[in-house]
Design a protein around this motif. Sequence first.
Motif, PDB file in Angstrom:
ATOM      1  N   ILE A  17       1.433   7.048  -6.586  1.00 28.79           N
ATOM      2  CA  ILE A  17       0.360   8.006  -6.895  1.00 28.79           C
ATOM      3  C   ILE A  17       0.809   9.432  -6.592  1.00 28.79           C
ATOM      4  O   ILE A  17       0.566  10.359  -7.381  1.00 28.79           O
ATOM      5  CB  ILE A  17      -0.917   7.661  -6.096  1.00 28.79           C
ATOM      6  CG1 ILE A  17      -1.501   6.335  -6.597  1.00 28.79           C
ATOM      7  CG2 ILE A  17      -1.954   8.782  -6.226  1.00 28.79           C
ATOM      8  CD1 ILE A  17      -2.664   5.824  -5.770  1.00 28.79           C
ATOM      9  N   ILE A  18       1.477   9.615  -5.461  1.00 29.62           N
ATOM     10  CA  ILE A  18       1.973  10.950  -5.091  1.00 29.62           C
ATOM     11  C   ILE A  18       2.978  11.450  -6.127  1.00 29.62           C
ATOM     12  O   ILE A  18       2.938  12.614  -6.546  1.00 29.62           O
ATOM     13  CB  ILE A  18       2.610  10.918  -3.688  1.00 29.62           C
ATOM     14  CG1 ILE A  18       1.532  10.676  -2.630  1.00 29.62           C
ATOM     15  CG2 ILE A  18       3.348  12.229  -3.399  1.00 29.62           C
ATOM     16  CD1 ILE A  18       2.076  10.476  -1.229  1.00 29.62           C
ATOM     17  N   ILE A  19       3.871  10.555  -6.551  1.00 32.35           N
ATOM     18  CA  ILE A  19       4.855  10.928  -7.576  1.00 32.35           C
ATOM     19  C   ILE A  19       4.155  11.310  -8.875  1.00 32.35           C
ATOM     20  O   ILE A  19       4.545  12.272  -9.551  1.00 32.35           O
ATOM     21  CB  ILE A  19       5.853   9.776  -7.814  1.00 32.35           C
ATOM     22  CG1 ILE A  19       6.746   9.590  -6.586  1.00 32.35           C
ATOM     23  CG2 ILE A  19       6.718  10.060  -9.050  1.00 32.35           C
ATOM     24  CD1 ILE A  19       7.692   8.412  -6.685  1.00 32.35           C
ATOM     25  N   GLN A  20       3.088  10.570  -9.221  1.00 36.01           N
ATOM     26  CA  GLN A  20       2.332  10.889 -10.431  1.00 36.01           C
ATOM     27  C   GLN A  20       1.710  12.282 -10.349  1.00 36.01           C
ATOM     28  O   GLN A  20       1.723  13.043 -11.323  1.00 36.01           O
ATOM     29  CB  GLN A  20       1.233   9.846 -10.658  1.00 36.01           C
ATOM     30  CG  GLN A  20       1.733   8.480 -11.076  1.00 36.01           C
ATOM     31  CD  GLN A  20       2.473   8.520 -12.395  1.00 36.01           C
ATOM     32  OE1 GLN A  20       1.906   8.817 -13.430  1.00 36.01           O
ATOM     33  NE2 GLN A  20       3.761   8.236 -12.360  1.00 36.01           N
ATOM     34  N   ILE A  21       1.173  12.612  -9.196  1.00 34.93           N
ATOM     35  CA  ILE A  21       0.574  13.938  -9.004  1.00 34.93           C
ATOM     36  C   ILE A  21       1.631  15.026  -9.143  1.00 34.93           C
ATOM     37  O   ILE A  21       1.410  16.055  -9.795  1.00 34.93           O
ATOM     38  CB  ILE A  21      -0.116  14.023  -7.626  1.00 34.93           C
ATOM     39  CG1 ILE A  21      -1.321  13.070  -7.578  1.00 34.93           C
ATOM     40  CG2 ILE A  21      -0.567  15.459  -7.333  1.00 34.93           C
ATOM     41  CD1 ILE A  21      -1.951  12.945  -6.209  1.00 34.93           C
ATOM     42  N   LEU A  22       2.793  14.786  -8.555  1.00 36.45           N
ATOM     43  CA  LEU A  22       3.878  15.766  -8.635  1.00 36.45           C
ATOM     44  C   LEU A  22       4.375  15.929 -10.071  1.00 36.45           C
ATOM     45  O   LEU A  22       4.645  17.051 -10.519  1.00 36.45           O
ATOM     46  CB  LEU A  22       5.031  15.339  -7.720  1.00 36.45           C
ATOM     47  CG  LEU A  22       4.738  15.363  -6.216  1.00 36.45           C
ATOM     48  CD1 LEU A  22       5.930  14.821  -5.434  1.00 36.45           C
ATOM     49  CD2 LEU A  22       4.395  16.776  -5.753  1.00 36.45           C
ATOM     50  N   ILE A  23       4.480  14.813 -10.789  1.00 37.86           N
ATOM     51  CA  ILE A  23       4.912  14.879 -12.192  1.00 37.86           C
ATOM     52  C   ILE A  23       3.873  15.612 -13.034  1.00 37.86           C
ATOM     53  O   ILE A  23       4.220  16.405 -13.918  1.00 37.86           O
ATOM     54  CB  ILE A  23       5.161  13.465 -12.759  1.00 37.86           C
ATOM     55  CG1 ILE A  23       6.365  12.826 -12.068  1.00 37.86           C
ATOM     56  CG2 ILE A  23       5.404  13.516 -14.268  1.00 37.86           C
ATOM     57  CD1 ILE A  23       6.623  11.396 -12.490  1.00 37.86           C
ATOM     58  N   TYR A  24       2.592  15.368 -12.741  1.00 33.31           N
ATOM     59  CA  TYR A  24       1.520  16.065 -13.469  1.00 33.31           C
ATOM     60  C   TYR A  24       1.647  17.579 -13.280  1.00 33.31           C
ATOM     61  O   TYR A  24       1.587  18.348 -14.251  1.00 33.31           O
ATOM     62  CB  TYR A  24       0.153  15.591 -12.972  1.00 33.31           C
ATOM     63  CG  TYR A  24      -1.000  16.380 -13.547  1.00 33.31           C
ATOM     64  CD1 TYR A  24      -1.497  16.095 -14.814  1.00 33.31           C
ATOM     65  CD2 TYR A  24      -1.578  17.424 -12.827  1.00 33.31           C
ATOM     66  CE1 TYR A  24      -2.543  16.828 -15.353  1.00 33.31           C
ATOM     67  CE2 TYR A  24      -2.627  18.161 -13.361  1.00 33.31           C
ATOM     68  CZ  TYR A  24      -3.102  17.858 -14.617  1.00 33.31           C
ATOM     69  OH  TYR A  24      -4.136  18.594 -15.143  1.00 33.31           O
ATOM     70  N   ILE A  25       1.827  17.993 -12.037  1.00 32.01           N
ATOM     71  CA  ILE A  25       1.967  19.427 -11.750  1.00 32.01           C
ATOM     72  C   ILE A  25       3.189  19.990 -12.469  1.00 32.01           C
ATOM     73  O   ILE A  25       3.136  21.075 -13.065  1.00 32.01           O
ATOM     74  CB  ILE A  25       2.077  19.663 -10.230  1.00 32.01           C
ATOM     75  CG1 ILE A  25       0.766  19.267  -9.538  1.00 32.01           C
ATOM     76  CG2 ILE A  25       2.414  21.129  -9.930  1.00 32.01           C
ATOM     77  CD1 ILE A  25       0.839  19.286  -8.025  1.00 32.01           C
ATOM     78  N   LEU A  80       0.825  -1.208   0.000  1.00 28.30           N
ATOM     79  CA  LEU A  80       0.000   0.000   0.000  1.00 28.30           C
ATOM     80  C   LEU A  80       0.861   1.262   0.000  1.00 28.30           C
ATOM     81  O   LEU A  80       0.530   2.248  -0.670  1.00 28.30           O
ATOM     82  CB  LEU A  80      -0.940   0.002   1.209  1.00 28.30           C
ATOM     83  CG  LEU A  80      -2.050  -1.060   1.192  1.00 28.30           C
ATOM     84  CD1 LEU A  80      -2.894  -0.973   2.459  1.00 28.30           C
ATOM     85  CD2 LEU A  80      -2.931  -0.903  -0.043  1.00 28.30           C
ATOM     86  N   VAL A  81       1.951   1.215   0.745  1.00 29.95           N
ATOM     87  CA  VAL A  81       2.871   2.363   0.776  1.00 29.95           C
ATOM     88  C   VAL A  81       3.484   2.577  -0.603  1.00 29.95           C
ATOM     89  O   VAL A  81       3.605   3.713  -1.077  1.00 29.95           O
ATOM     90  CB  VAL A  81       3.973   2.147   1.833  1.00 29.95           C
ATOM     91  CG1 VAL A  81       5.042   3.235   1.711  1.00 29.95           C
ATOM     92  CG2 VAL A  81       3.378   2.153   3.231  1.00 29.95           C
ATOM     93  N   ALA A  82       3.858   1.491  -1.264  1.00 30.53           N
ATOM     94  CA  ALA A  82       4.450   1.582  -2.602  1.00 30.53           C
ATOM     95  C   ALA A  82       3.468   2.206  -3.591  1.00 30.53           C
ATOM     96  O   ALA A  82       3.838   3.069  -4.397  1.00 30.53           O
ATOM     97  CB  ALA A  82       4.873   0.197  -3.080  1.00 30.53           C
ATOM     98  N   ILE A  83       2.201   1.775  -3.521  1.00 23.48           N
ATOM     99  CA  ILE A  83       1.177   2.318  -4.416  1.00 23.48           C
ATOM    100  C   ILE A  83       0.918   3.790  -4.109  1.00 23.48           C
ATOM    101  O   ILE A  83       0.804   4.621  -5.021  1.00 23.48           O
ATOM    102  CB  ILE A  83      -0.128   1.502  -4.299  1.00 23.48           C
ATOM    103  CG1 ILE A  83       0.094   0.081  -4.824  1.00 23.48           C
ATOM    104  CG2 ILE A  83      -1.262   2.183  -5.070  1.00 23.48           C
ATOM    105  CD1 ILE A  83      -1.088  -0.842  -4.630  1.00 23.48           C
ATOM    106  N   LEU A  84       0.846   4.117  -2.826  1.00 24.59           N
ATOM    107  CA  LEU A  84       0.596   5.503  -2.413  1.00 24.59           C
ATOM    108  C   LEU A  84       1.715   6.428  -2.879  1.00 24.59           C
ATOM    109  O   LEU A  84       1.453   7.522  -3.405  1.00 24.59           O
ATOM    110  CB  LEU A  84       0.449   5.578  -0.893  1.00 24.59           C
ATOM    111  CG  LEU A  84       0.170   6.975  -0.312  1.00 24.59           C
ATOM    112  CD1 LEU A  84      -1.139   7.529  -0.862  1.00 24.59           C
ATOM    113  CD2 LEU A  84       0.138   6.928   1.212  1.00 24.59           C
TER     114      LEU A  84
END
Length: 201
Positions: free
Chosen positions: A132-140, A125-129
């Motif tokens: 997802i956080i990295i994806q949000i940061l890359i999107y921004i 779950l930590v790996a998935i979380l």
Amino acid sequence: MFDIFYGTRFFYKFLYFITAMTPAYFLFLLQIDDKFQHPFDTTILKMKLDVYWWCGILFLILFILALFLKWLIINQYKTPSTDRVLNNKKEKFKLNNLEEINGSIISFLLGNVLPAVLIIESNLLVAILIFIIIQILIYILIMKSTDIFPNIFLIILGIDLCKTEDDDYVFTFKSKKYEEFKVYHIGEPLKSRLYITMYEK
């Protein structure tokens, strides 16, 4: 200086990002499957599904989204809802005047490969979380950047994202139906620096 998608609608940004990050999703699924002993293996209607099935399903979904994005982009050219660029201002959009096409391989590798291999192996779950956080940061980062982030799906489908000498951006595609050189705005004309044009195939 404005970012690439400034002044355009959210779905352009979202679809471009999701489809551009396609390799990262496959790499992440395969990494998770390997490091956490096949957590995606399941049985649905007596059919055994493994990570390769899920990769196939994900590919199908992303491919459909990429086709939809391509349709949106080309439709913006064929049935434009925004202003056409005047003749005296469209010279910079010609193919031989473009400064950059589809970004750099470094941007592609850093954006797709690196986030997929940075996996915390202690907890699924930590790996998935974290992913997802990295994806949000890359999107921004991508949405606020003036650098082109390569979209492999669009490139394969014949759509290129290019940069002009004046730091304008233009989606380009080639067609045998080419008649004359036309360039149209995408998004709000007073804000957006994103355009669409067709070249002869």
